[in-house]
Design an enzyme around this catalytic site. Structure first.
Site, mmCIF file in Angstrom:
data_model
loop_
_atom_site.group_PDB
_atom_site.id
_atom_site.type_symbol
_atom_site.label_atom_id
_atom_site.label_comp_id
_atom_site.label_asym_id
_atom_site.label_seq_id
_atom_site.Cartn_x
_atom_site.Cartn_y
_atom_site.Cartn_z
ATOM 1 C CD GLN A 30 -3.156 -0.087 -0.089
ATOM 2 O OE1 GLN A 30 -2.964 0.790 -0.284
ATOM 3 N NE2 GLN A 30 -4.167 -1.094 -0.522
ATOM 4 C CB SER A 31 4.283 1.813 -1.434
ATOM 5 O OG SER A 31 4.932 2.909 -1.472
#
Ligand SMILES: Cc1ncc(COP(=O)(O)O)c(C=O)c1O
Length: 332
Positions: free
Chosen positions: A82-83
């Protein structure tokens, strides 16, 4: 040093034009009133333009400029599932007409949401790695595949600029904020920001170079670092990259892990409360992983009575908003 002299030093570094800069500085009057707190100004670095914005677009201007030495046609990067950084990298590469391959640590979820959803929308070639070892091996093998098919890969994880580029970006942001406050005949007393020591190193540097006396209070979203040594190292590497001769010492670093909660990437009650409060008083959307926890720190410090009513607090909104969709249940 003057703003002009600092900007001249920054201009010695190779750079591309990717982010919307000079982002707005917005006074959060309802929030201040609700908290009975100091004057709060939100630096809207969530509005840096590309792919829903955030702090990484500014540093990508320097990192991708450095990458251009290899004349790549494909950027390969390994990051978290989920960068925010991954999302902004794909957006920036799209602007530069480069292909992006992401190798994200974790499994492809059944429900693709948040940053991952935007990665797909942006057209990234997304791969998943079980752990960091596998991720590293995949970066190398995918680069080899690109080379074999006649392409020119650049592995962004091997780009040496990440730390310095982030610090330089927030050195420049501090100049923007000082100018925006000066136009209101104000000076900052505090900066609050979610940082693991890269962006906050730049603000500390600005403080020194300008001879300013504000406090840089960073709030870290993870407990994995020795923050004083990391931040001082990044600040001093940045000083060297800019050809300056000052020094930042470890004992000058103010960064707390007190608002991490259960861990990196896991929302906290205090952070979620802060996200709701900013949304409901100002219509400003934070995120539960970084900026919400930083705002929780600011709110806690207000409740502890740390500020005078006319203190000027700058809260740097570093972005990360797509995470609200991944954590949708929290807001209903
Ligand atoms: C939304 C957001 N805020 C803050 C940070 C921390 O930034 P840095 O440690 O580079 O200062 C990140 C990235 O890790 C982020 O995505």
């Amino acid at each position: 040093m003057s703003h002009q002299q600092i900007r001249e030093r920054i201009a010695t570094l190779p750079r591309l034009d990717i982010a919307l800069k000079n982002t707005p500085l917005e006074e959060a009057r309802n929030l201040s009133r609700t908290l009975g707190g100091p004057r709060i100004f939100v630096k809207r670095d969530d509005l840096t333009g590309v792919a829903l914005g955030g702090n990484k677009l500014r540093n990508l201007e320097f990192r991708l400029a450095h990458a251009m030495k290899d004349d790549p046609d494909t950027v390969i990067v390994g990051l978290d599932l989920q960068s925010n950084s991954a999302r902004q990298t794909v957006g920036a590469c799209n602007k530069l007409d480069l292909k992006t391959i992401l190798v994200l640590e974790g499994r492809r979820p059944n429900n693709v949401q948040g940053n991952l959803l935007v990665d797909y929308l942006l057209g990234a070639d997304v791969h998943f790695a079980a752990d960091q070892r596998e991720q590293r091996a995949m970066l190398d093998s995918l680069a080899e595949e690109v080379r074999t098919s006649g392409g020119r890969p650049h592995i962004l994880n091997d780009n040496p600029m990440f730390d310095v580029a982030s610090a330089v970006a927030y050195l420049e942001v501090t100049l923007e904020v000082m100018e925006q406050l000066e136009a209101r005949e104000l000076k900052p007393d505090y900066f609050y920001m979610s940082s693991s020591g890269k962006g906050s190193a730049g603000i500390m540097l600005a403080k020194k170079l300008l001879g300013a006396d504000f406090i840089m209070q960073a709030i870290c979203a993870t407990a994995e670092f020795d923050l004083p040594s990391r931040t001082a190292r990044i600040a001093n590497e940045t000083i060297a990259a800019l050809g300056l001769d000052i020094e930042v010492a470890e004992d000058e670093v103010i960064n707390t892990e007190a608002f991490v909660g259960k861990g990196y990437g896991i929302p906290s009650d205090a952070g979620d409360e802060a996200v709701r409060l900013f949304a409901r008083t100002e219509g400003i959307i934070l995120d539960p992983i970084y900026t919400g926890k930083a705002a929780a720190g600011l709110i806690a410090h207000i409740r502890e009575g740390r500020f005078e009513p006319d203190d000027v607090v700058v809260f740097v909104h570093t972005g990360g908003t797509p995470a609200i969709f991944k954590w949708n249940e929290l807001w209903i």
